[in-house]
Design a protein around this motif. Structure first.
Motif, mmCIF file in Angstrom:
data_model
loop_
_atom_site.group_PDB
_atom_site.id
_atom_site.type_symbol
_atom_site.label_atom_id
_atom_site.label_comp_id
_atom_site.label_asym_id
_atom_site.label_seq_id
_atom_site.Cartn_x
_atom_site.Cartn_y
_atom_site.Cartn_z
ATOM 1 N N GLY A 1 68.928 57.407 60.001
ATOM 2 C CA GLY A 1 68.309 56.495 59.304
ATOM 3 C C GLY A 1 67.432 56.736 57.947
ATOM 4 O O GLY A 1 67.724 55.817 57.128
ATOM 5 N N LYS A 2 67.319 58.093 58.305
ATOM 6 C CA LYS A 2 66.382 58.180 56.938
ATOM 7 C C LYS A 2 67.936 58.400 56.624
ATOM 8 O O LYS A 2 67.640 58.276 54.616
ATOM 9 N N ARG A 3 69.259 59.353 56.540
ATOM 10 C CA ARG A 3 69.503 59.791 55.932
ATOM 11 C C ARG A 3 71.050 58.628 55.358
ATOM 12 O O ARG A 3 70.873 58.675 54.342
ATOM 13 N N ARG A 4 70.908 57.243 55.873
ATOM 14 C CA ARG A 4 71.825 56.427 55.907
ATOM 15 C C ARG A 4 71.058 55.995 54.891
ATOM 16 O O ARG A 4 71.215 55.037 53.965
ATOM 17 N N SER A 5 69.837 55.722 54.855
ATOM 18 C CA SER A 5 68.269 54.835 53.422
ATOM 19 C C SER A 5 69.367 55.733 52.244
ATOM 20 O O SER A 5 69.258 54.696 51.359
ATOM 21 N N LEU A 6 69.244 56.775 52.030
ATOM 22 C CA LEU A 6 68.826 58.135 51.097
ATOM 23 C C LEU A 6 70.890 57.755 50.473
ATOM 24 O O LEU A 6 70.993 57.948 49.238
ATOM 25 N N LEU A 7 71.472 57.859 51.177
ATOM 26 C CA LEU A 7 72.968 57.671 51.318
ATOM 27 C C LEU A 7 73.537 56.287 50.340
ATOM 28 O O LEU A 7 73.693 56.458 49.351
ATOM 29 N N ASP A 8 72.415 54.998 50.831
ATOM 30 C CA ASP A 8 72.837 53.893 50.162
ATOM 31 C C ASP A 8 71.880 53.617 48.767
ATOM 32 O O ASP A 8 72.640 52.896 48.144
ATOM 33 N N TYR A 9 71.103 54.732 48.433
ATOM 34 C CA TYR A 9 70.434 54.684 47.893
ATOM 35 C C TYR A 9 71.550 55.428 46.159
ATOM 36 O O TYR A 9 71.141 55.071 45.961
ATOM 37 N N LEU A 10 71.838 56.701 46.821
ATOM 38 C CA LEU A 10 72.943 56.912 46.193
ATOM 39 C C LEU A 10 73.785 56.070 45.701
ATOM 40 O O LEU A 10 74.559 56.619 44.651
ATOM 41 N N TYR A 11 74.207 55.515 47.095
ATOM 42 C CA TYR A 11 75.839 54.380 46.613
ATOM 43 C C TYR A 11 75.354 53.603 45.540
ATOM 44 O O TYR A 11 76.510 53.334 44.467
ATOM 45 N N ARG A 12 74.138 52.729 45.112
ATOM 46 C CA ARG A 12 73.730 51.859 44.027
ATOM 47 C C ARG A 12 73.870 52.107 43.007
ATOM 48 O O ARG A 12 73.674 52.078 42.488
ATOM 49 N N GLU A 13 72.586 53.535 42.754
ATOM 50 C CA GLU A 13 72.181 54.504 41.463
ATOM 51 C C GLU A 13 73.633 54.717 40.935
ATOM 52 O O GLU A 13 73.955 54.046 40.046
ATOM 53 N N ASP A 14 74.451 55.953 41.878
ATOM 54 C CA ASP A 14 75.572 56.749 40.998
ATOM 55 C C ASP A 14 76.866 56.743 41.998
ATOM 56 O O ASP A 14 76.760 57.727 42.920
ATOM 57 N N ILE A 15 77.840 55.886 42.405
ATOM 58 C CA ILE A 15 78.283 55.861 42.974
ATOM 59 C C ILE A 15 79.073 57.206 43.032
ATOM 60 O O ILE A 15 80.176 58.503 43.903
ATOM 61 N N SER A 16 79.504 58.335 41.907
ATOM 62 C CA SER A 16 80.071 59.552 42.152
ATOM 63 C C SER A 16 79.518 60.493 42.442
ATOM 64 O O SER A 16 79.856 61.328 43.237
ATOM 65 N N ARG A 17 78.225 60.599 42.486
ATOM 66 C CA ARG A 17 77.349 61.555 43.186
ATOM 67 C C ARG A 17 77.400 60.992 44.866
ATOM 68 O O ARG A 17 77.834 62.081 45.538
ATOM 69 N N TYR A 18 77.219 59.868 44.972
ATOM 70 C CA TYR A 18 77.033 59.510 46.660
ATOM 71 C C TYR A 18 78.580 59.751 47.153
ATOM 72 O O TYR A 18 79.144 60.447 48.320
ATOM 73 N N ARG A 19 80.004 60.326 46.462
ATOM 74 C CA ARG A 19 81.385 60.263 46.607
ATOM 75 C C ARG A 19 81.134 61.670 46.542
ATOM 76 O O ARG A 19 82.121 62.521 47.741
ATOM 77 N N SER A 20 80.166 62.497 45.828
ATOM 78 C CA SER A 20 80.783 63.751 46.155
ATOM 79 C C SER A 20 80.013 64.597 47.114
ATOM 80 O O SER A 20 80.900 64.640 47.962
ATOM 81 N N ILE A 21 79.368 63.933 47.331
ATOM 82 C CA ILE A 21 78.223 64.729 48.512
ATOM 83 C C ILE A 21 78.971 64.121 50.184
ATOM 84 O O ILE A 21 79.293 64.581 51.185
ATOM 85 N N ILE A 22 79.396 62.999 50.208
ATOM 86 C CA ILE A 22 80.271 62.799 51.440
ATOM 87 C C ILE A 22 81.482 63.520 51.209
ATOM 88 O O ILE A 22 81.606 64.133 52.231
ATOM 89 N N ALA A 23 82.074 64.004 50.679
ATOM 90 C CA ALA A 23 83.255 64.485 50.613
ATOM 91 C C ALA A 23 82.668 65.821 51.328
ATOM 92 O O ALA A 23 83.510 66.725 51.619
ATOM 93 N N GLU A 24 82.043 66.947 50.057
ATOM 94 C CA GLU A 24 80.929 68.208 50.601
ATOM 95 C C GLU A 24 80.945 68.302 52.182
ATOM 96 O O GLU A 24 81.552 68.967 53.053
ATOM 97 N N LEU A 25 79.778 67.006 52.375
ATOM 98 C CA LEU A 25 79.244 67.170 53.665
ATOM 99 C C LEU A 25 80.331 66.689 55.107
ATOM 100 O O LEU A 25 79.879 67.144 55.993
ATOM 101 N N GLY A 26 81.224 65.829 54.473
ATOM 102 C CA GLY A 26 82.089 65.618 55.737
ATOM 103 C C GLY A 26 81.874 64.363 56.338
ATOM 104 O O GLY A 26 81.974 63.728 57.713
ATOM 105 N N LEU A 27 81.258 63.509 55.621
ATOM 106 C CA LEU A 27 80.481 62.388 56.584
ATOM 107 C C LEU A 27 81.454 61.018 56.023
ATOM 108 O O LEU A 27 82.023 61.382 55.033
ATOM 109 N N ARG A 28 81.014 59.850 56.562
ATOM 110 C CA ARG A 28 82.213 58.578 57.117
ATOM 111 C C ARG A 28 81.200 57.678 57.009
ATOM 112 O O ARG A 28 79.993 57.907 57.485
ATOM 113 N N LYS A 29 81.313 57.111 56.244
ATOM 114 C CA LYS A 29 80.444 54.848 56.466
ATOM 115 C C LYS A 29 80.940 54.162 57.308
ATOM 116 O O LYS A 29 81.397 54.665 58.139
#
Length: 91
Positions: A63-91
């Motif tokens: 849940g904490k990780r999801r909250s931080l990912l949601d924050y990045l999604y709202r603030e800077d979509i390119s940073r969000y996409r780069s960390i999703i790709a780097e860590l191999g996460l999916r929504k």
């Protein structure tokens, strides 16, 4: 303990998202640390299926990780996409 300060430094340095060597507060750093801890707890729960306290801790970390990912999604979509790709996460 499974997560020493040396291991934390290694996690922060290897991800490449940090602004400096001592940057531990950025969302990218925190997400990478949470991901490491989540993977560790997941491996633990595969062998100890009835450890409900650890399961609760795992759900809180997710849940904490999801909250931080949601924050990045709202603030800077390119940073969000780069960390999703780097860590191999999916929504």
């Amino acid at each position: 303990m499974y997560l020493t300060t040396d291991k934390k430094k290694e996690i922060f340095e290897t991800q490449g998202f940090n602004k400096s060597a001592t940057d531990t507060g950025s969302p990218e750093s925190q997400i990478s640390l949470f991901t490491y801890r989540i993977n560790h707890l997941t491996a633990h729960l595969k062998t100890h299926k009835k450890d409900h306290d650890t399961r609760l801790s795992l759900l809180k970390l997710v849940g904490k990780r999801r909250s931080l990912l949601d924050y990045l999604y709202r603030e800077d979509i390119s940073r969000y996409r780069s960390i999703i790709a780097e860590l191999g996460l999916r929504k």
